[in-house]
Design a protein around this motif. Sequence first.
Motif, PDB file in Angstrom:
ATOM      1  N   THR A   1     -44.982  60.810   2.560  1.00 60.51           N
ATOM      2  CA  THR A   1     -44.592  62.252   2.636  1.00 60.51           C
ATOM      3  C   THR A   1     -44.748  63.278   1.657  1.00 60.51           C
ATOM      4  N   ILE A   2     -45.794  64.160   1.771  1.00 56.54           N
ATOM      5  CA  ILE A   2     -46.231  65.418   0.858  1.00 56.54           C
ATOM      6  C   ILE A   2     -45.558  66.273   0.771  1.00 56.54           C
ATOM      7  N   ASP A   3     -45.391  66.844   2.295  1.00 53.40           N
ATOM      8  CA  ASP A   3     -43.734  67.944   2.272  1.00 53.40           C
ATOM      9  C   ASP A   3     -43.907  68.027   3.815  1.00 53.40           C
ATOM     10  N   LYS A   4     -42.771  69.063   4.270  1.00 54.25           N
ATOM     11  CA  LYS A   4     -42.684  68.996   5.017  1.00 54.25           C
ATOM     12  C   LYS A   4     -43.315  69.064   7.180  1.00 54.25           C
ATOM     13  N   THR A   5     -45.045  69.340   5.783  1.00 55.76           N
ATOM     14  CA  THR A   5     -45.298  69.362   7.778  1.00 55.76           C
ATOM     15  C   THR A   5     -47.151  68.575   7.283  1.00 55.76           C
ATOM     16  N   ASP A   6     -46.811  67.840   6.184  1.00 55.85           N
ATOM     17  CA  ASP A   6     -47.589  66.725   5.263  1.00 55.85           C
ATOM     18  C   ASP A   6     -47.147  65.257   5.333  1.00 55.85           C
ATOM     19  N   THR A   7     -48.151  64.405   5.795  1.00 58.31           N
ATOM     20  CA  THR A   7     -47.476  63.391   5.976  1.00 58.31           C
ATOM     21  C   THR A   7     -49.674  61.969   5.805  1.00 58.31           C
ATOM     22  N   LEU A   8     -49.100  61.263   4.237  1.00 56.09           N
ATOM     23  CA  LEU A   8     -50.537  60.922   3.939  1.00 56.09           C
ATOM     24  C   LEU A   8     -50.287  58.711   4.527  1.00 56.09           C
ATOM     25  N   ALA A   9     -51.177  58.031   5.163  1.00 59.36           N
ATOM     26  CA  ALA A   9     -50.912  56.671   5.590  1.00 59.36           C
ATOM     27  C   ALA A   9     -51.925  55.592   4.796  1.00 59.36           C
ATOM     28  N   LEU A  10     -51.932  55.480   3.699  1.00 58.22           N
ATOM     29  CA  LEU A  10     -52.778  54.413   3.406  1.00 58.22           C
ATOM     30  C   LEU A  10     -52.016  52.778   3.811  1.00 58.22           C
ATOM     31  N   ILE A  11     -53.134  52.232   5.061  1.00 55.46           N
ATOM     32  CA  ILE A  11     -53.096  50.815   5.464  1.00 55.46           C
ATOM     33  C   ILE A  11     -53.862  49.549   5.943  1.00 55.46           C
ATOM     34  N   GLY A  12     -53.485  48.222   5.202  1.00 53.66           N
ATOM     35  CA  GLY A  12     -54.572  47.406   5.026  1.00 53.66           C
ATOM     36  C   GLY A  12     -54.014  45.752   5.832  1.00 53.66           C
ATOM     37  N   GLY A  13     -54.781  45.350   6.206  1.00 50.30           N
ATOM     38  CA  GLY A  13     -53.893  44.007   6.722  1.00 50.30           C
ATOM     39  C   GLY A  13     -55.534  43.303   6.585  1.00 50.30           C
ATOM     40  N   GLY A  14     -55.505  41.761   6.925  1.00 45.97           N
ATOM     41  CA  GLY A  14     -56.089  40.787   7.186  1.00 45.97           C
ATOM     42  C   GLY A  14     -55.807  39.746   7.547  1.00 45.97           C
ATOM     43  N   ASN A  15     -56.635  38.741   8.026  1.00 50.22           N
ATOM     44  CA  ASN A  15     -56.597  37.184   8.334  1.00 50.22           C
ATOM     45  C   ASN A  15     -56.649  36.348   6.531  1.00 50.22           C
ATOM     46  N   THR A  16     -55.604  35.891   6.117  1.00 47.64           N
ATOM     47  CA  THR A  16     -55.738  35.294   5.047  1.00 47.64           C
ATOM     48  C   THR A  16     -56.351  33.477   5.063  1.00 47.64           C
ATOM     49  N   LYS A  17     -56.784  33.455   6.480  1.00 46.68           N
ATOM     50  CA  LYS A  17     -57.327  32.112   6.528  1.00 46.68           C
ATOM     51  C   LYS A  17     -58.267  32.306   7.751  1.00 46.68           C
ATOM     52  N   ARG A  18     -58.940  31.494   8.645  1.00 46.45           N
ATOM     53  CA  ARG A  18     -59.998  31.323   9.415  1.00 46.45           C
ATOM     54  C   ARG A  18     -59.392  30.487  10.716  1.00 46.45           C
ATOM     55  N   THR A  19     -58.946  31.309  11.363  1.00 43.27           N
ATOM     56  CA  THR A  19     -58.477  30.664  12.745  1.00 43.27           C
ATOM     57  C   THR A  19     -59.850  30.768  14.396  1.00 43.27           C
ATOM     58  N   LYS A  20     -59.813  29.843  14.854  1.00 43.36           N
ATOM     59  CA  LYS A  20     -60.845  29.632  16.119  1.00 43.36           C
ATOM     60  C   LYS A  20     -59.961  30.079  17.443  1.00 43.36           C
ATOM     61  N   VAL A  21     -58.894  30.510  17.283  1.00 43.97           N
ATOM     62  CA  VAL A  21     -57.972  30.748  18.405  1.00 43.97           C
ATOM     63  C   VAL A  21     -58.298  31.299  19.653  1.00 43.97           C
ATOM     64  N   SER A  22     -58.657  31.663  20.393  1.00 47.75           N
ATOM     65  CA  SER A  22     -59.024  32.096  20.779  1.00 47.75           C
ATOM     66  C   SER A  22     -59.044  32.910  23.303  1.00 47.75           C
ATOM     67  N   THR A  23     -57.877  33.734  22.943  1.00 45.57           N
ATOM     68  CA  THR A  23     -57.738  33.737  23.951  1.00 45.57           C
ATOM     69  C   THR A  23     -57.639  35.353  24.538  1.00 45.57           C
ATOM     70  N   LEU A  24     -57.285  35.319  25.856  1.00 43.90           N
ATOM     71  CA  LEU A  24     -57.825  37.050  26.121  1.00 43.90           C
ATOM     72  C   LEU A  24     -56.533  37.929  25.607  1.00 43.90           C
ATOM     73  N   ALA A  25     -55.555  37.714  24.796  1.00 43.88           N
ATOM     74  CA  ALA A  25     -54.683  38.806  24.214  1.00 43.88           C
ATOM     75  C   ALA A  25     -55.488  38.379  22.491  1.00 43.88           C
ATOM     76  N   THR A  26     -56.313  36.951  22.170  1.00 45.91           N
ATOM     77  CA  THR A  26     -56.822  36.861  20.950  1.00 45.91           C
ATOM     78  C   THR A  26     -57.944  36.415  21.117  1.00 45.91           C
ATOM     79  N   PRO A  27     -58.731  38.314  20.627  1.00 50.56           N
ATOM     80  CA  PRO A  27     -60.210  38.019  20.833  1.00 50.56           C
ATOM     81  C   PRO A  27     -60.725  37.595  19.362  1.00 50.56           C
ATOM     82  N   VAL A  28     -61.402  36.210  19.234  1.00 47.65           N
ATOM     83  CA  VAL A  28     -61.258  35.306  18.108  1.00 47.65           C
ATOM     84  C   VAL A  28     -62.263  35.895  16.889  1.00 47.65           C
ATOM     85  N   PHE A  29     -63.122  36.556  17.239  1.00 44.82           N
ATOM     86  CA  PHE A  29     -63.634  37.556  16.375  1.00 44.82           C
ATOM     87  C   PHE A  29     -62.779  38.657  14.946  1.00 44.82           C
ATOM     88  N   LEU A  30     -62.138  38.980  16.071  1.00 48.20           N
ATOM     89  CA  LEU A  30     -60.976  40.663  15.496  1.00 48.20           C
ATOM     90  C   LEU A  30     -59.889  39.724  14.526  1.00 48.20           C
TER      91      LEU A  30
END
Length: 252
Positions: free
Chosen positions: A72-101
């Motif tokens: 929170t830089i000040d009352k009017t400005d914020t900056l967010a840095l976000i990162g994530g990822g799969n630490t393994k390789r999974t083959k799960v593929s469903t309507l809710a879980t696109p396998v590539f993503l």
Amino acid sequence: MAGKLPTLIGAEYTFSFENMNVERGLLWNQENAVNRGVQANYTVGPVALSASWNDGLYSDVYSWAWLSATWTIDKTDTLALIGGGNTKRTKVSTLATPVFLNNEQIYNVIYTHTSGAWTLQPYLQYTHVPTIPEIGSYHDASTFGVALLANYTFDAASSVGGLSLSGFSSPVRVEYISSSGSVANGAPNLMYGPGSKAWSITVTPTYQLNSFFARAEFSYVGARDTTPGLAFGSDGNSKSQTRGLLEVGILF
């Protein structure tokens, strides 16, 4: 925190009423929505930190890690840095879980500025899916996206032709996203075919009176370098799509 948790990724949320626009955007389509796992939050001065271990795109395989830092830089400005990822390789593929993503890494830089009636939120997003032949990714692929979400809220003094604009706001979202790879090199399809690109504009005039709200929305998406059958229309060959919709509701 533990259980079913909202994602730390992205500038748009899962449910339509949480966002400036009714439909979520092109960048949102690369992100997850809700994951199962654990999350720890810590705030020190103007910095809020979050870390999560979860199942990513609702795969029920607990191998994803998220990290988020918001300044929170000040009352009017914020900056967010976000990162994530799969630490393994999974083959799960469903309507809710696109396998590539579900095997990707994803990173955001999100800036938010509020000034009077204006809210401006530009953000950048990068994703990467490595070569994983066992899931059909025979070449690595990435996406890069940029978006601007903007909103102007009219105050009680605003009017047009004597008609008060109090309660009205005018959210707009503009986006562009591109993906790498090609059908020839066996890259995974992350959008409208490997190597495809797209842009969109969404306008959502909104009216709110106490807990009641109504929103009309008009959106256009244009794509290029698409793969036949993976774009828009009944045959998947159209390179553009226009939508119109109306949402009404009560907040409680």
